[in-house]
Enzyme design. Structure first.
Site, short mmCIF file in Angstrom:
data_model
loop_
_atom_site.label_atom_id
_atom_site.label_comp_id
_atom_site.label_asym_id
_atom_site.label_seq_id
_atom_site.Cartn_x
_atom_site.Cartn_y
_atom_site.Cartn_z
N ALA A 169 30.37 5.44 26.72
CA ALA A 169 30.67 6.87 27.66
C ALA A 169 29.95 7.38 27.01
O ALA A 169 29.47 8.44 27.44
CB ALA A 169 32.38 6.02 27.98
N ARG A 245 31.51 -5.97 25.09
CA ARG A 245 31.74 -7.50 24.19
C ARG A 245 32.61 -8.03 26.01
O ARG A 245 33.02 -8.89 25.03
CB ARG A 245 32.63 -6.62 23.44
CG ARG A 245 32.26 -5.95 22.11
CD ARG A 245 31.66 -6.37 21.47
NE ARG A 245 31.19 -5.65 20.00
CZ ARG A 245 30.21 -4.58 20.12
NH1 ARG A 245 29.30 -4.37 21.36
NH2 ARG A 245 29.95 -4.24 19.24
N SER A 297 22.98 5.40 21.92
CA SER A 297 23.09 5.82 21.16
C SER A 297 23.87 5.35 20.57
O SER A 297 25.09 4.67 20.33
CB SER A 297 22.92 7.44 21.40
OG SER A 297 23.83 7.77 21.52
N GLU A 370 18.52 2.11 20.46
CA GLU A 370 19.52 2.86 20.19
C GLU A 370 19.05 3.65 19.70
O GLU A 370 17.75 3.80 19.18
CB GLU A 370 20.51 2.59 18.38
CG GLU A 370 21.06 1.17 19.17
CD GLU A 370 22.73 1.30 19.13
OE1 GLU A 370 22.81 2.74 19.71
OE2 GLU A 370 23.01 0.09 18.90
O1 0X9 Z 1 27.63 -2.30 19.29
C1 0X9 Z 1 26.84 -2.08 20.38
O2 0X9 Z 1 27.77 -2.73 21.47
C2 0X9 Z 1 25.78 -1.90 20.53
N1 0X9 Z 1 26.10 -0.14 19.07
S1 0X9 Z 1 26.68 1.63 19.25
O3 0X9 Z 1 26.57 1.34 18.79
N2 0X9 Z 1 26.13 1.84 20.27
O4 0X9 Z 1 27.52 1.25 20.30
C3 0X9 Z 1 24.99 -2.47 19.81
C4 0X9 Z 1 24.62 -3.34 20.90
C5 0X9 Z 1 23.76 -4.74 20.45
N3 0X9 Z 1 23.63 -5.51 21.61
C6 0X9 Z 1 24.99 -7.03 22.01
N4 0X9 Z 1 25.86 -6.33 20.84
N5 0X9 Z 1 24.79 -7.01 22.80
ZN ZN Z 2 26.49 1.95 22.71
#
Ligand code: 0X9
Ligand code: ZN
Length: 741
Positions: A169, A245, A297, A370
């Site tokens: 969000a 997740r 981001s 990102e």
């Molecule tokens: O942690 C995440 O979900 C992403 N970074 S964030 O800082 N925007 O939260 C990275 C996502 C990497 N991709 C996946 N885990 N599928």
């Molecule tokens: Zn994210």
């Protein structure tokens, strides 16, 4: 290796007397460091490159506790609340709306209602190109909307791509970037030939806000501005599942939490959330989806699978090649630097993310981008950054759209360098058929100068690998070539900028004049007078590897030795024997005498905190230039933790007739103090044509006897066929006369 320079550089207060939440960057050198930090704060804002640093939101109490650990850290954002308040005050003023056809809309962030209104306006502007669709409904009952942009009628069989944003969000920069993708595609649907060509053969499906409830929540009150998850009531007083997740590929693995209070809570089951369910159904209902970018981001990264493991994915080379082209497009458009790599090895392990499901379960090529920045403002980016961020990502998206929607993705296996004269050159490439296309032929096309194109069918080596050879060319021949995968929906070509710009090179002869493999190294100095390093001085031997240092030398067996900084002990830490306190110099004796065209080649390994920023250390490579002054010809600054070759032309730097000598300055000067380097297989190579191509008798001059050779072959084939068109004739005579004398 634990210096305090980095801390001072980004303005750390060692005795924080603060009463506001702040964002700190913490250097994490070991699993223990990570654990210590995780016990302090669950809210990781961003992660530096693996092995480097991470940003965390901390309360004043957590920040004080951090001060009592022995972790190295600094403050990136002193007072997050005041940033959020300033943003809120700005956004409370009446917005500058702007017409559909200008960029004013992107002058500041927009709430969900404004986003939906803009999508409708885009459809109204180009009903022949754009239409709205609904992906599904959020847990609070909001519609998740998207816009389809294509010149093809709905239902046409064509490759489709999904650009989605805002699973998280608070990542407003990603939301606006995603909106800009839709905006440009609609507004330049005819005027930009690249866009027009893509829309003529594909469907682009843009879903700017996946986590609609979370997004609305972040706009509702400054206290909610940094909300990340969806708005599930977990029933235990906590709210929210992390949508990224919750996807059902390797759900429940590493890097996802079982704790409902956590920012990375995975949910009660794979696809337990209406938002991820809706996305899954959307992807499954459209088998023509071939690729996807999920915008987040921040950190400026172009990431690919896998995220759940550090193992390489089967299409790792495809991801790397297209990802690098995306990152290059960003820089070439005047944008910032985006690092490319798989999530698991570049960022951190994170299971249950969309990138893994889209690739692992749907077999579509998937990226997570990102966007800006790298931590100065994090999620609360100044609005002046929106357009530059969006524009650079549009450049990357065009590359992504073009390369993932053709008949195949082509990835050359060995980066082509020079064509060696007088010997055939084998070109090998991976040609991975697209999900929704088919490939009928794979060919290598080449031509000499502006002559006719020749076609060689590539032979299969298995595993989507194909190869073909360019014939032997006389030295000096200018050769163009490209690889073509003929098929549907449209041929694929490499280099990807098309047949108009094939790979070009001039056939050159190469003579290795000197080669040093460091099994012995007479005359080399490992550290010189005047060096300031207090540890990790250059040495020669069989290195003991760490994450920052090579384990093996580069020379083929039985070679075992190379030059490297500071020998460690087996099992020692990454920073235990690195360069400390200053510079250490590896210096060669004279490797030979400079002639017209020479190259210095060497293989190297280099790490300086594996990309953690700020990182100020660099390794200059110097040669003896005019007047015997050491002159820098290259500066190695990014970490390269696998052997890599560097080739440096010496013309114009080393005077002809002077000795060629090289030195490497490994130095620990600025912040980011884990510095390790290794060098092996240094070569001095004579390149270029020793004789003109028309000097058939190698007499040193093109003269009457060479003309006689040409005339004797007139009308037939032979080495006087300088333009390789199959026949000795007028054009070859012109080439010969051009090099007369
Ligand atoms: O942690 C995440 O979900 C992403 N970074 S964030 O800082 N925007 O939260 C990275 C996502 C990497 N991709 C996946 N885990 N599928
Ligand atoms: Zn994210």
């Amino acid at each position: 290796m634990r210096d305090m320079a980095a801390v001072l550089l980004c303005g750390c207060l060692s005795t924080p007397a603060v009463c506001a939440d702040s964002v700190v960057r913490v250097w994490l050198d070991s699993v223990r460091d990570v654990r210590t930090m995780e016990s302090l704060s669950d809210d990781m804002w961003s992660h530096g490159i693996h092995g480097g640093s991470a940003d965390y939101l901390v309360t004043p109490e957590q920040r004080e506790a951090l001060g009592r650990t022995n972790l190295k850290w600094c403050v990136f954002i002193e007072d997050v609340e005041s940033l959020v308040r300033a943003e809120h005050d700005r956004l409370s003023r009446p917005p500058e709306e702007g017409g559909v056809a200008d960029d004013a809309w992107f002058s500041d962030f927009k709430n969900l209602a404004a986003i939906e209104a803009r999508l409708e306006a885009l459809v109204a502007l180009r009903p022949d190109r754009a239409s709205l669709f609904t992906v599904g409904t959020s847990i609070e009952g909001r519609a998740i909307r998207g816009i389809r942009i294509s010149a093809l009628p709905v239902g046409t069989a064509a490759p489709a791509v999904v650009l989605n944003g805002t699973q998280h969000a608070r990542e407003w920069g990603a939301t606006m970037t995603c909106m800009y993708m839709a905006d440009r595609l609609v507004e330049t649907a005819d005027s930009d030939p690249v866009v027009a060509q893509i829309l003529a053969r594909t469907e682009v499906l843009v879903i700017p806000v996946v986590n609609v409830d979370g997004y609305v929540f972040t706009w509702a009150d400054t206290a909610n501005r940094l909300w990340r998850k969806n708005r599930r009531d977990n029933g235990d007083g906590t709210f929210g599942v992390d949508p990224n997740r919750n996807w059902g590929f390797q759900w429940g693995g590493a890097g996802a939490s079982t704790n409902p209070a956590s920012e990375t809570y995975r949910g009660t089951d794979a696809f337990s959330e209406p938002e991820t369910q809706a996305m899954r159904t959307f992807f499954e209902a459209r088998p023509n989806i071939v690729s996807n970018i999920d915008f987040h981001s921040y950190s400026q990264l172009v990431l690919s699978p896998w995220a759940y493991t550090t193992d390489a994915s089967e299409d790792g080379d495809v991801f790397q090649s297209i990802g690098s082209d995306m990152s290059s497009a960003i820089t070439q458009s005047g944008g910032l630097n985006y690092i490319v790599g798989p999530v698991g090895t570049t960022l951190y392990l994170a299971s249950g993310g969309s990138v893994d499901w889209v690739y692992g379960s749907r077999a579509a090529l998937a990226w997570t981008t990102e966007v800006r920045d790298t931590g100065n403002y994090g999620f609360v980016m100044p609005p002046s950054e929106i357009l530059p961020c969006a524009r650079e990502n549009f450049a990357a998206t065009l590359v992504f759209l073009d390369r993932t929607t053709r008949a195949a993705a082509i990835v050359p296996q060995v980066a082509p360098t020079t064509i060696v004269a007088g010997t055939p050159t084998t070109i090998t490439a991976k040609i991975r058929p697209s999900l929704s296309g088919s490939v009928s032929a794979r060919v290598l096309r080449w031509r000499v100068g502006s002559g006719a194109w020749n076609t060689v069918v590539m032979s299969s080596l298995g595993n989507n690998l194909f190869s073909a050879a360019l014939p032997a060319f006389p030295c000096g021949t200018s050769v163009s070539w490209h690889i073509l995968a003929v098929g549907t929906p449209v041929d694929a070509v490499w280099p990807s900028n098309g047949m108009e710009q094939p790979f070009q090179s001039v056939a050159a002869s190469e003579v290795v004049l000197t080669s040093v493999d460091f099994e012995s190294a007479p005359g080399w100095a490992f550290g010189i007078a005047g060096d300031t390093a207090t540890g990790g001085v250059w040495t020669r031997g069989d290195p003991v590897g760490t994450s920052a240092q090579a384990e093996d030398d580069h020379s083929p067996a039985p070679g075992t030795q190379c030059a490297f900084t500071g020998q460690g002990v087996v099992g020692g830490g990454a920073g235990a024997a690195d360069v400390d306190g200053g510079a250490t110099t590896l210096q060669s004796p004279s490797l030979g005498t400079m002639t017209a065209a020479m190259e210095l080649r060497f293989w190297y390994w280099y790490s300086n905190n594996l990309g953690a920023s700020p990182n100020q250390d660099e390794m200059p490579v110097q040669v003896l230039g005019s007047g015997g002054v050491w002159t820098t010809i290259a500066t190695i600054s990014s970490s390269q933790t696998a052997w890599r070759e560097m080739r440096l032309p010496l013309s114009g730097v080393v005077p002809i007739g002077s000795p060629v000598a090289v030195r490497f300055l490994a130095q620990d000067l600025g912040a980011g103090s884990l510095v390790e380097a290794a060098v092996d297989d240094v070569q001095l190579v004579g390149v270029g044509c020793l004789f003109a191509p028309a000097d058939f008798d190698n007499s040193g001059a093109v003269d009457g006897s060479d003309l006689a050779v040409l005339l004797s072959q007139w009308g037939s084939s032979g080495n006087a066929d300088l333009n390789s068109d199959g026949t000795v004739g007028g054009p070859d005579l012109t080439l010969l006369l051009a090099s007369w004398g």
